[in-house]
Design an enzyme around this catalytic site. Sequence first.
Site, PDB file in Angstrom:
ATOM      1  CG  ASN A 103      -1.959  -1.038   1.239  1.00  0.00           C
ATOM      2  OD1 ASN A 103      -2.634  -1.255   0.233  1.00  0.00           O
ATOM      3  ND2 ASN A 103      -2.112  -1.729   2.352  1.00  0.00           N
ATOM      4  N   GLY A 121      16.328   0.928   4.757  1.00  0.00           N
ATOM      5  CA  GLY A 121      15.032   1.278   4.191  1.00  0.00           C
ATOM      6  C   GLY A 121      14.495   2.589   4.716  1.00  0.00           C
ATOM      7  CB  ALA A 122      12.698   5.334   2.974  1.00  0.00           C
ATOM      8  CG  ASP A 123      10.322   0.817   5.665  1.00  0.00           C
ATOM      9  OD1 ASP A 123      11.546   0.884   5.392  1.00  0.00           O
ATOM     10  OD2 ASP A 123       9.688  -0.266   5.692  1.00  0.00           O
TER      11      ASP A 123
END
Length: 258
Positions: free
Chosen positions: A11, A107-109
């Site tokens: 998502n 990771g950016a998240d």
Amino acid sequence: MVLVLDVGNTNIKFGLYNGAELVCSWRISTDLEKTADEFGVSLNSFFDFFHQDIKKVEGIAIASVIPSINYTLEHMCRYHFKHEPIFVDTRLKTGLTICYDNPRELGADRIVNSIAAYKLYGGPVITIDFGTATTFSVVGEKAEFLGGAICPGLKISSEALVKVAAKLPRVQLEKPETVIGKSMVTGMQSGIIYGYVGQVEYILKKMKRELKSQDVKVIATGGLSRLIASESKAFDEINPLLTLTGLRHFYQLNLDKN
């Protein structure tokens, strides 16, 4: 106002902030086939639905784990919002000291989760993001990103089991009443859910031991966090807005880049 995008494998979650206030949020399926204009039309529709003026957006920050979609989103931001988005990157300001062998692999998240967790709860703190993959990220007492762990997510684990075992059916990801399953379905649910709880608790136990501290806050986020938390006391808090909050803080740190 500031628009933030958390681009995941399943998502894309959007958040619209007016200062520190989250005005509205929504999510759409991640679709690599969509054009910049299709994304733009979709966002215009959501702005209309929430009675917000797209022209009031002053800046955009994006945390993406899918490099192939970044150009499309960047083009959409330029054309429909007249802004260059800021993509989360360890080469920009994060407020963290990145203690990772290769910071560009991070990771950016995980970066924005760690920014938000340290900002909100201090350190040491561990964030667990239950998404397509389940990621553990550890931040030290002095805002050092120390590393973490990456596991297959609950849905991936469930799908893999069905894919390789021909007689096993797809099952709902929900807790059975007992660990000792009385049917194939409840047996699978028991193994998937309770087994995952055990995995999470064991990893946390080992991480706290390596940190040489039991006084570590554990913050859960992501769509399946409440399912795991309902069977475990390992979490200090569930914060479904952790990633969006971290994106807003990241944007504020890098205003001069916009």
